[in-house]
Write a protein that holds these residues in place. Structure first.
Motif, PDB file in Angstrom:
ATOM      1  N   ALA A  75     -12.507  -0.092  15.753  1.00 34.99           N
ATOM      2  CA  ALA A  75     -11.529  -1.126  15.426  1.00 34.99           C
ATOM      3  C   ALA A  75     -10.889  -1.698  16.690  1.00 34.99           C
ATOM      4  CB  ALA A  75     -10.459  -0.560  14.499  1.00 34.99           C
ATOM      5  N   ALA A 132     -13.462  -3.898  18.411  1.00 39.77           N
ATOM      6  CA  ALA A 132     -13.794  -5.096  17.623  1.00 39.77           C
ATOM      7  C   ALA A 132     -12.589  -6.004  17.406  1.00 39.77           C
ATOM      8  CB  ALA A 132     -14.380  -4.684  16.274  1.00 39.77           C
ATOM      9  N   CYS A 140      -9.968  -5.431  15.266  1.00 39.00           N
ATOM     10  CA  CYS A 140      -9.588  -5.510  13.852  1.00 39.00           C
ATOM     11  C   CYS A 140      -8.915  -4.200  13.446  1.00 39.00           C
ATOM     12  CB  CYS A 140     -10.813  -5.787  12.982  1.00 39.00           C
ATOM     13  SG  CYS A 140     -12.046  -4.490  13.012  1.00 39.00           S
ATOM     14  N   SER A 141      -8.561  -4.079  12.186  1.00 38.87           N
ATOM     15  CA  SER A 141      -7.883  -2.867  11.724  1.00 38.87           C
ATOM     16  C   SER A 141      -8.895  -1.800  11.290  1.00 38.87           C
ATOM     17  CB  SER A 141      -6.961  -3.185  10.544  1.00 38.87           C
ATOM     18  OG  SER A 141      -7.722  -3.514   9.404  1.00 38.87           O
ATOM     19  N   SER A 148      -9.764  -2.275   7.518  1.00 39.16           N
ATOM     20  CA  SER A 148     -10.795  -3.235   7.095  1.00 39.16           C
ATOM     21  C   SER A 148     -12.193  -2.637   7.245  1.00 39.16           C
ATOM     22  CB  SER A 148     -10.676  -4.550   7.861  1.00 39.16           C
ATOM     23  OG  SER A 148     -10.898  -4.367   9.233  1.00 39.16           O
ATOM     24  N   LEU A 173     -16.341  -7.240   4.852  1.00 42.71           N
ATOM     25  CA  LEU A 173     -15.704  -7.675   6.086  1.00 42.71           C
ATOM     26  C   LEU A 173     -15.644  -9.193   6.104  1.00 42.71           C
ATOM     27  CD1 LEU A 173     -17.546  -5.376   8.644  1.00 42.71           C
ATOM     28  CD2 LEU A 173     -15.133  -5.243   8.015  1.00 42.71           C
ATOM     29  N   ARG A 174     -14.608  -9.735   6.701  1.00 45.76           N
ATOM     30  CA  ARG A 174     -14.583 -11.178   6.939  1.00 45.76           C
ATOM     31  C   ARG A 174     -15.726 -11.498   7.888  1.00 45.76           C
ATOM     32  NH1 ARG A 174      -8.841 -12.446   9.178  1.00 45.76           N
ATOM     33  NH2 ARG A 174     -10.294 -13.140  10.731  1.00 45.76           N
ATOM     34  N   ASP A 222     -15.987 -13.292  10.654  1.00 49.57           N
ATOM     35  CA  ASP A 222     -15.734 -13.114  12.084  1.00 49.57           C
ATOM     36  C   ASP A 222     -15.584 -11.644  12.443  1.00 49.57           C
ATOM     37  OD1 ASP A 222     -13.317 -13.097  10.662  1.00 49.57           O
ATOM     38  OD2 ASP A 222     -12.164 -13.881  12.331  1.00 49.57           O
ATOM     39  N   THR A 223     -14.996 -10.875  11.548  1.00 49.93           N
ATOM     40  CA  THR A 223     -14.838  -9.437  11.780  1.00 49.93           C
ATOM     41  C   THR A 223     -16.194  -8.751  11.768  1.00 49.93           C
ATOM     42  OG1 THR A 223     -12.650  -9.483  10.747  1.00 49.93           O
ATOM     43  CG2 THR A 223     -13.707  -7.326  10.971  1.00 49.93           C
ATOM     44  N   ASN A 271     -17.816  -9.347  15.046  1.00 46.24           N
ATOM     45  CA  ASN A 271     -17.146  -8.583  16.105  1.00 46.24           C
ATOM     46  C   ASN A 271     -17.459  -7.091  16.026  1.00 46.24           C
ATOM     47  OD1 ASN A 271     -15.975 -10.900  17.122  1.00 46.24           O
ATOM     48  ND2 ASN A 271     -14.047 -10.600  16.041  1.00 46.24           N
ATOM     49  N   VAL A 272     -17.547  -6.558  14.817  1.00 46.82           N
ATOM     50  CA  VAL A 272     -17.863  -5.139  14.637  1.00 46.82           C
ATOM     51  C   VAL A 272     -19.283  -4.855  15.125  1.00 46.82           C
ATOM     52  CG1 VAL A 272     -18.319  -3.369  12.877  1.00 46.82           C
ATOM     53  CG2 VAL A 272     -16.200  -4.684  12.802  1.00 46.82           C
TER      54      VAL A 272
END
Length: 102
Positions: free
Chosen positions: A31, A34, A36-37, A40, A51-52, A54-55, A58-59
């Motif tokens: 997280a 990436a 993010c939380s 998520s 996941l969204r 964009d997330t 990124n992940v």
């Protein structure tokens, strides 16, 4: 109490969980890298939500997946590349998740 339906088992969250565990990366580490939380990622890994777009990208990047492979995976798991701007603020092009709920 509302029932939360699970997302299909063959989804990106499961792929992320398997790869993250193979690489010995914790949720917190992933997280942070990436941006993010942990929540998520955890919810995606446990089939509670997607996941969204964009997330998701990124992940996968944080897990060391190269761009061509990221694009292939995102398409395979139902994220389709859009020709228009998804984020009007930044003007970046991105992916959007196609519905996989039944």
């Amino acid at each position: 109490m509302a029932h939360i339906s699970k997302i299909t088992k063959n989804d990106l969250g499961e792929y992320v969980k398997n790869l993250r565990n193979q690489k010995g990366v914790t949720l917190i580490q992933l997280a942070a890298k990436a941006g993010c939380s942990t929540s998520s990622i955890n919810m995606a890994e446990n089939h509670l939500r997607n996941l969204r777009s964009d997330t998701a990208e990124n992940v996968l990047r944080a897990l060391g997946i190269k761009k061509a492979e990221r694009n292939r995976l995102l398409k395979e798991y139902g994220y389709e590349k859009e020709g228009k701007d998804v984020c009007n603020v930044s003007g970046r092009k991105g992916f959007s998740k196609t519905s996989s709920r039944r």
